[in-house]
Design a protein around this motif. Structure first.
Motif, PDB file in Angstrom:
ATOM      1  N   GLY A   1      44.070 -60.584  -3.142  1.00 31.69           N
ATOM      2  CA  GLY A   1      44.615 -60.637  -1.783  1.00 31.69           C
ATOM      3  C   GLY A   1      46.090 -60.971  -1.801  1.00 31.69           C
ATOM      4  O   GLY A   1      46.545 -61.797  -2.599  1.00 31.69           O
ATOM      5  N   ALA A   2      46.860 -60.295  -0.948  1.00 33.75           N
ATOM      6  CA  ALA A   2      48.307 -60.505  -0.899  1.00 33.75           C
ATOM      7  C   ALA A   2      48.778 -60.364   0.533  1.00 33.75           C
ATOM      8  O   ALA A   2      48.102 -59.774   1.383  1.00 33.75           O
ATOM      9  CB  ALA A   2      49.028 -59.501  -1.802  1.00 33.75           C
ATOM     10  N   ALA A   3      49.970 -60.887   0.806  1.00 32.62           N
ATOM     11  CA  ALA A   3      50.565 -60.743   2.128  1.00 32.62           C
ATOM     12  C   ALA A   3      51.128 -59.344   2.343  1.00 32.62           C
ATOM     13  O   ALA A   3      51.441 -58.965   3.468  1.00 32.62           O
ATOM     14  CB  ALA A   3      51.670 -61.784   2.317  1.00 32.62           C
ATOM     15  N   ASP A   4      51.255 -58.571   1.282  1.00 32.19           N
ATOM     16  CA  ASP A   4      51.811 -57.224   1.338  1.00 32.19           C
ATOM     17  C   ASP A   4      50.696 -56.200   1.490  1.00 32.19           C
ATOM     18  O   ASP A   4      49.821 -56.092   0.615  1.00 32.19           O
ATOM     19  CB  ASP A   4      52.613 -56.963   0.058  1.00 32.19           C
ATOM     20  CG  ASP A   4      53.066 -55.522  -0.059  1.00 32.19           C
ATOM     21  OD1 ASP A   4      53.250 -54.875   0.986  1.00 32.19           O
ATOM     22  OD2 ASP A   4      53.219 -55.045  -1.194  1.00 32.19           O
ATOM     23  N   PRO A   5      50.679 -55.402   2.570  1.00 36.42           N
ATOM     24  CA  PRO A   5      49.612 -54.411   2.750  1.00 36.42           C
ATOM     25  C   PRO A   5      49.589 -53.345   1.665  1.00 36.42           C
ATOM     26  O   PRO A   5      48.535 -52.797   1.357  1.00 36.42           O
ATOM     27  CB  PRO A   5      49.903 -53.807   4.126  1.00 36.42           C
ATOM     28  CG  PRO A   5      51.339 -54.100   4.398  1.00 36.42           C
ATOM     29  CD  PRO A   5      51.615 -55.398   3.716  1.00 36.42           C
ATOM     30  N   HIS A   6      50.745 -53.031   1.085  1.00 35.61           N
ATOM     31  CA  HIS A   6      50.772 -52.033   0.015  1.00 35.61           C
ATOM     32  C   HIS A   6      50.023 -52.545  -1.222  1.00 35.61           C
ATOM     33  O   HIS A   6      49.357 -51.776  -1.911  1.00 35.61           O
ATOM     34  CB  HIS A   6      52.218 -51.686  -0.350  1.00 35.61           C
ATOM     35  CG  HIS A   6      52.973 -51.003   0.744  1.00 35.61           C
ATOM     36  ND1 HIS A   6      53.542 -51.694   1.783  1.00 35.61           N
ATOM     37  CD2 HIS A   6      53.225 -49.685   0.979  1.00 35.61           C
ATOM     38  CE1 HIS A   6      54.131 -50.840   2.601  1.00 35.61           C
ATOM     39  NE2 HIS A   6      53.947 -49.621   2.141  1.00 35.61           N
ATOM     40  N   ALA A   7      50.125 -53.832  -1.494  1.00 35.69           N
ATOM     41  CA  ALA A   7      49.392 -54.410  -2.616  1.00 35.69           C
ATOM     42  C   ALA A   7      47.891 -54.355  -2.355  1.00 35.69           C
ATOM     43  O   ALA A   7      47.104 -53.989  -3.245  1.00 35.69           O
ATOM     44  CB  ALA A   7      49.839 -55.855  -2.838  1.00 35.69           C
ATOM     45  N   ASN A   8      47.474 -54.679  -1.146  1.00 39.37           N
ATOM     46  CA  ASN A   8      46.045 -54.632  -0.825  1.00 39.37           C
ATOM     47  C   ASN A   8      45.512 -53.207  -0.824  1.00 39.37           C
ATOM     48  O   ASN A   8      44.344 -52.972  -1.166  1.00 39.37           O
ATOM     49  CB  ASN A   8      45.810 -55.293   0.538  1.00 39.37           C
ATOM     50  CG  ASN A   8      46.206 -56.761   0.549  1.00 39.37           C
ATOM     51  OD1 ASN A   8      46.061 -57.445  -0.458  1.00 39.37           O
ATOM     52  ND2 ASN A   8      46.710 -57.234   1.673  1.00 39.37           N
ATOM     53  N   ALA A   9      46.358 -52.265  -0.458  1.00 40.95           N
ATOM     54  CA  ALA A   9      45.933 -50.859  -0.452  1.00 40.95           C
ATOM     55  C   ALA A   9      45.589 -50.375  -1.858  1.00 40.95           C
ATOM     56  O   ALA A   9      44.750 -49.477  -2.021  1.00 40.95           O
ATOM     57  CB  ALA A   9      47.031 -49.986   0.148  1.00 40.95           C
ATOM     58  N   GLU A  10      46.194 -50.960  -2.866  1.00 41.00           N
ATOM     59  CA  GLU A  10      45.883 -50.580  -4.244  1.00 41.00           C
ATOM     60  C   GLU A  10      44.448 -50.946  -4.613  1.00 41.00           C
ATOM     61  O   GLU A  10      43.799 -50.260  -5.400  1.00 41.00           O
ATOM     62  CB  GLU A  10      46.863 -51.239  -5.208  1.00 41.00           C
ATOM     63  CG  GLU A  10      48.251 -50.626  -5.198  1.00 41.00           C
ATOM     64  CD  GLU A  10      48.202 -49.173  -5.650  1.00 41.00           C
ATOM     65  OE1 GLU A  10      47.826 -48.913  -6.813  1.00 41.00           O
ATOM     66  OE2 GLU A  10      48.534 -48.293  -4.836  1.00 41.00           O
TER      67      GLU A  10
ATOM     68  N   THR B   1      41.707 -64.211  -0.678  1.00 41.49           N
ATOM     69  CA  THR B   1      42.648 -64.992   0.120  1.00 41.49           C
ATOM     70  C   THR B   1      43.710 -64.086   0.712  1.00 41.49           C
ATOM     71  O   THR B   1      43.919 -62.951   0.240  1.00 41.49           O
ATOM     72  CB  THR B   1      43.314 -66.082  -0.747  1.00 41.49           C
ATOM     73  OG1 THR B   1      44.154 -66.902   0.070  1.00 41.49           O
ATOM     74  CG2 THR B   1      44.149 -65.476  -1.856  1.00 41.49           C
ATOM     75  N   LEU B   2      44.357 -64.526   1.760  1.00 44.05           N
ATOM     76  CA  LEU B   2      45.544 -63.923   2.360  1.00 44.05           C
ATOM     77  C   LEU B   2      45.339 -62.597   3.071  1.00 44.05           C
ATOM     78  O   LEU B   2      46.238 -62.130   3.775  1.00 44.05           O
ATOM     79  CB  LEU B   2      46.653 -63.722   1.300  1.00 44.05           C
ATOM     80  CG  LEU B   2      47.282 -64.988   0.712  1.00 44.05           C
ATOM     81  CD1 LEU B   2      48.300 -64.621  -0.354  1.00 44.05           C
ATOM     82  CD2 LEU B   2      47.949 -65.806   1.810  1.00 44.05           C
ATOM     83  N   ALA B   3      44.218 -61.941   2.902  1.00 39.31           N
ATOM     84  CA  ALA B   3      44.025 -60.615   3.487  1.00 39.31           C
ATOM     85  C   ALA B   3      42.602 -60.454   3.992  1.00 39.31           C
ATOM     86  O   ALA B   3      41.675 -61.113   3.519  1.00 39.31           O
ATOM     87  CB  ALA B   3      44.351 -59.525   2.467  1.00 39.31           C
ATOM     88  N   ALA B   4      42.440 -59.577   4.957  1.00 40.02           N
ATOM     89  CA  ALA B   4      41.129 -59.242   5.498  1.00 40.02           C
ATOM     90  C   ALA B   4      40.713 -57.853   4.987  1.00 40.02           C
ATOM     91  O   ALA B   4      41.572 -57.009   4.702  1.00 40.02           O
ATOM     92  CB  ALA B   4      41.173 -59.244   7.021  1.00 40.02           C
ATOM     93  N   PRO B   5      39.399 -57.640   4.845  1.00 35.04           N
ATOM     94  CA  PRO B   5      38.319 -58.571   5.138  1.00 35.04           C
ATOM     95  C   PRO B   5      38.152 -59.617   4.036  1.00 35.04           C
ATOM     96  O   PRO B   5      38.412 -59.329   2.868  1.00 35.04           O
ATOM     97  CB  PRO B   5      37.087 -57.657   5.212  1.00 35.04           C
ATOM     98  CG  PRO B   5      37.416 -56.518   4.292  1.00 35.04           C
ATOM     99  CD  PRO B   5      38.893 -56.299   4.433  1.00 35.04           C
ATOM    100  N   ASP B   6      37.719 -60.810   4.416  1.00 37.25           N
ATOM    101  CA  ASP B   6      37.407 -61.812   3.408  1.00 37.25           C
ATOM    102  C   ASP B   6      36.028 -61.503   2.819  1.00 37.25           C
ATOM    103  O   ASP B   6      35.373 -60.521   3.205  1.00 37.25           O
ATOM    104  CB  ASP B   6      37.477 -63.225   3.981  1.00 37.25           C
ATOM    105  CG  ASP B   6      36.519 -63.447   5.149  1.00 37.25           C
ATOM    106  OD1 ASP B   6      35.593 -62.627   5.351  1.00 37.25           O
ATOM    107  OD2 ASP B   6      36.688 -64.448   5.863  1.00 37.25           O
TER     108      ASP B   6
END
Length: 310
Positions: A146-155, A178-183
């Motif tokens: 989980g990251a605050a950056d949506p591009h990181a979560n998209a990976e 952590t930091l991103a949804a969904p948990d």
């Protein structure tokens, strides 16, 4: 004096002894397989790590290394963090004038790592996991850091799609610790809802009732990171809490990749590609398309460019 560039393996953000032991095992395997390459490993982003990145740099320089290829043990970008990998490497290299380092990008969903993840799934499922009737009643929850950056979560979402393609699972969903949804609980809820909505599920349940067999759906929680540690313990606590609230659901936990043979292969491949691209040590930096503060792939660092410890 060492002529060949050294290999520095960089883990992220853990003070867990189990993770340190796993990284030591990976370093040991690579050293045995490639004795011609000086290799060491350490963690950045964890001030009290039992295996700090600075110590690994010191050890390689003591062996005569003047050029370091840094391969991060990251499945996906970290997003904005307190200290990025290039910053951590620059801090460590600043103590050694004349030493240069180039940081490679995160490993991502390399086909060899997907194969290692698939093996962890099979281990969690037990015997007969490769039968179509077993896999098509299994939904996988791939859980990233989980990251605050949506591009990181998209990976992580991209990796889930690649893991699902052609492997026969009912689906591969994503969640984040952590930091991103969904948990994790929300991800498990989604897996449960999708399983109940699957049209073939009702047919299998009727067949199971006729045959007196258990044919229910199951969920496997698969960590999308390399080693055990605080993150894995947190993931397991979240999974156990959800399972306790849903006693009718079958939830299995898979192990992280660990010091798998596939991971060693990917690390060596990244090292060889960087060595073959000799321009990397001349200060060339490859532009990253992600609009984040992440490490730039191919960023070259030296004691001079680092400017000394902050």
């Amino acid at each position: 004096m060492t002529i060949r560039p050294a290999l520095l393996i960089a883990g992220h953000g853990t003070r867990h002894e189990g993770a340190a032991d796993a990284l030591r095992a990976l370093v040991r395997v690579l050293g045995e397989q490639h004795p011609e390459v000086p290799v060491a490993g350490g963690f950045f982003g964890a001030p009290a790590s039992p295996l700090p990145l600075s110590g690994a740099v010191d050890a390689l320089v003591a062996q005569g290394a003047t050029r370091l290829v840094v391969v991060p043990l990251l499945m996906a970008p970290t997003g904005p963090i307190r200290e990025t990998l290039p910053e951590a490497v620059a801090r460590a290299v600043a103590a050694h004038p004349g030493v240069r380092a180039v940081c490679e990008p995160e490993l991502g969903p390399d086909p060899r790592l997907l194969a290692a993840l698939e093996r962890r799934l099979d281990e969690a499922l037990g015997g007969g996991a490769r039968r179509p009737e077993d896999r098509d009643r299994t939904t996988v929850l791939l859980v990233g850091r989980g990251a605050a950056d949506p591009h990181a979560n998209a990976e992580v979402v991209r990796a889930a799609r690649l893991l699902w393609e052609g492997r026969g699972f009912a689906g591969v969903e994503t969640a984040f610790v952590t930091l991103a949804a969904p948990d994790v609980p929300a991800g498990l809820d989604r897996c449960r809802v999708l399983a109940a909505a699957a049209p073939q599920q009702g047919q299998r349940q009727r067949q199971g009732q006729e045959q007196g067999q258990e044919q229910g759906h199951r969920i496997v929680v698969l960590p999308y990171f390399f080693f055990a540690g605080d993150l894995l313990e947190r993931l397991r606590m979240q999974t156990e809490g959800w399972a306790a609230a849903h006693p009718g659901a079958e939830v299995l936990g898979a192990e992280p990749i660990g010091a798998a043979a596939e991971l060693a292969e990917v690390v060596v491949a990244r090292y060889r590609a960087a060595v073959a691209d000799g321009a990397a040590f001349a200060g060339r930096a490859t532009e990253d398309a992600r609009p984040t503060g992440d490490a730039l792939p191919g960023t070259a660092l030296s004691a001079t460019s680092a400017g000394g410890p902050a």
